[in-house]
Every structure is written in structure tokens, then in C-alpha cells.
Design an enzyme around this catalytic site. Sequence first.
Site, PDB file in Angstrom:
ATOM      1  N   GLU A 100       6.486   0.793   5.013  1.00 29.40           N
ATOM      2  CA  GLU A 100       5.882   1.067   3.824  1.00 29.40           C
ATOM      3  C   GLU A 100       5.199   0.162   2.836  1.00 29.40           C
ATOM      4  OE1 GLU A 100       5.131   3.774   2.204  1.00 29.40           O
ATOM      5  OE2 GLU A 100       7.020   4.542   0.796  1.00 29.40           O
ATOM      6  N   ASP A 101       4.161   1.068   2.838  1.00 31.57           N
ATOM      7  CA  ASP A 101       2.817   0.158   1.970  1.00 31.57           C
ATOM      8  C   ASP A 101       3.829  -0.851   0.660  1.00 31.57           C
ATOM      9  OD1 ASP A 101       3.355   2.765   0.566  1.00 31.57           O
ATOM     10  OD2 ASP A 101       1.090   3.362   0.475  1.00 31.57           O
ATOM     11  N   ASP A 104       7.994   1.320  -5.366  1.00 31.28           N
ATOM     12  CA  ASP A 104       8.121   1.477  -6.209  1.00 31.28           C
ATOM     13  C   ASP A 104       9.073   2.396  -6.787  1.00 31.28           C
ATOM     14  OD1 ASP A 104       6.869   1.623  -9.360  1.00 31.28           O
ATOM     15  OD2 ASP A 104       6.056   3.731  -8.183  1.00 31.28           O
ATOM     16  N   PHE A 153      -0.449  -0.987 -11.494  1.00 35.06           N
ATOM     17  CA  PHE A 153      -1.083   0.083 -10.863  1.00 35.06           C
ATOM     18  C   PHE A 153      -2.154  -1.096  -9.079  1.00 35.06           C
ATOM     19  CE2 PHE A 153      -3.737   2.850  -8.320  1.00 35.06           C
ATOM     20  CZ  PHE A 153      -2.861   3.724  -8.285  1.00 35.06           C
ATOM     21  N   ARG A 166      -8.247   3.240   0.101  1.00 31.44           N
ATOM     22  CA  ARG A 166      -7.518   3.021   1.114  1.00 31.44           C
ATOM     23  C   ARG A 166      -7.739   1.507   2.084  1.00 31.44           C
ATOM     24  NH1 ARG A 166      -2.966   6.157   1.124  1.00 31.44           N
ATOM     25  NH2 ARG A 166      -3.213   8.830   0.314  1.00 31.44           N
TER      26      ARG A 166
END
Length: 179
Positions: A100-101, A104, A153, A166
Site C-alpha cells: 500500500e502507498d 492513514d 497531506f 501521481r
Amino acid sequence: MLQIHDKTFEVFLTNEEIQNEIRSLADRINKDYAGKEVVFVAVLNGAFMFTADLMKHVVLPAEIAFVKVSSYQGMNSTGRVDEVIGITQPLKNKHVLILEDIVDTGITMEKLFTLLSVEHPASIQIAALLYKPEAFRGKHEPKYVGFSIPNKFVVGYGLDYNELGRNTADIYQLKGSSH
Ligand code: IMP
Ligand code: MG
């Protein structure tokens, strides 16, 4: 500096820092999973760059699946039903490592865990390039974490801000955010 939509971002992690960290993650994974049958489950869209760079250093006989987790309206009043698209191979008795990037709140990972558990893999773990521990409310913490970061963020290297941003080598943070 990077301008996306209405926001200005500045470099937070350089590609060199990212690649160094990915190498050590791959070393750990190679050791921990030696002799095991592993299916890497990469979560689209965000994890595409992380997956491509990590897998170059993984020397295990690895299967790789690219998945999407989607929600759709069910046919009854319970509303949303989750499904995972993109797994074509059996997972039974295999070791699943989710790529997973960013983790959160952990809600996405919780869903994926539940959906993959149905297949009775031997184990399920998470490798996240980025992790925001302050925001995390899930049950399954990522076992492999590239960078634990503040609850701010970030964008780039696969991560988007409203679908843009991206396609950068570095990871950026909102300008003016302290870190
Ligand atoms: P969750 O809250 O752990 O379920 O995170 C869900 C998704 O939100 C992640 O897979 C990312 O796609 C996205 N996300 C969370 N934080 C960020 C961020 O800082 N930048 C870009 N995307 C993010
Ligand atoms: Mg994502």
C-alpha cells in the site's frame, strides 16, 4: 515546488531517500519470507510506483496481484458492500503481503483484510511505504513501514491530490506544513 490544482507542494522525501528505504524493506521481506509461497497484493492506483520499485529487489518466487477495493450499493437496505477486484490466483495457504502507498486511518486495509481472509491464506501482512500513526484507527498495523509521517497531506510517487500528482519521483507535502 509543485503546483497541483489550487495547492502548492514542496519536496518532503526525495527519490533517493525513498529508494534507500525500499531497499531495506525488501531485505527484511526477503529474510522473513524465505522458503515461503508469497502473493504480493498491490493496491491500485496509489501503490503502483512503490510496487514496481520494491519488487525489483524482492528475490523470492513471488506472485503479484494488482487489486482495487470498491464499494457498491447492495441489493438490500444494508447499503454498501465491499469487494476486491483483481485476485485471480488461489490464496489458500499462501502468505499474502499487501503493498500500500499509505496507511492513514487504516479503513482501507481493514476492508481488504476482511475480504482476503475469506480465502484462508496462511498469513496476511501489510507493507506500507508511508504510515500516519496519528490518524490510524484500525486493528492491523502495517508490519513493514517505509516512513512514519505526521498527519499531513502528501502527494507524488503514486499518491494523488484529486487524481493529479501521481507521476513524480519525489514525495511532496503541502507547502507551509511543518514536519
Ligand atoms: P485509509 O484512511 O488508511 O483508509 O487511507 C485510504 C487511502 O487514502 C490511501 O490508500 C490513499 O489512497 C489515501 N490517502 C491517505 N492519506 C493520503 C495523503 O496524504 N495523500 C494522498 N492520499 C492519501
Ligand atoms: Mg491508496
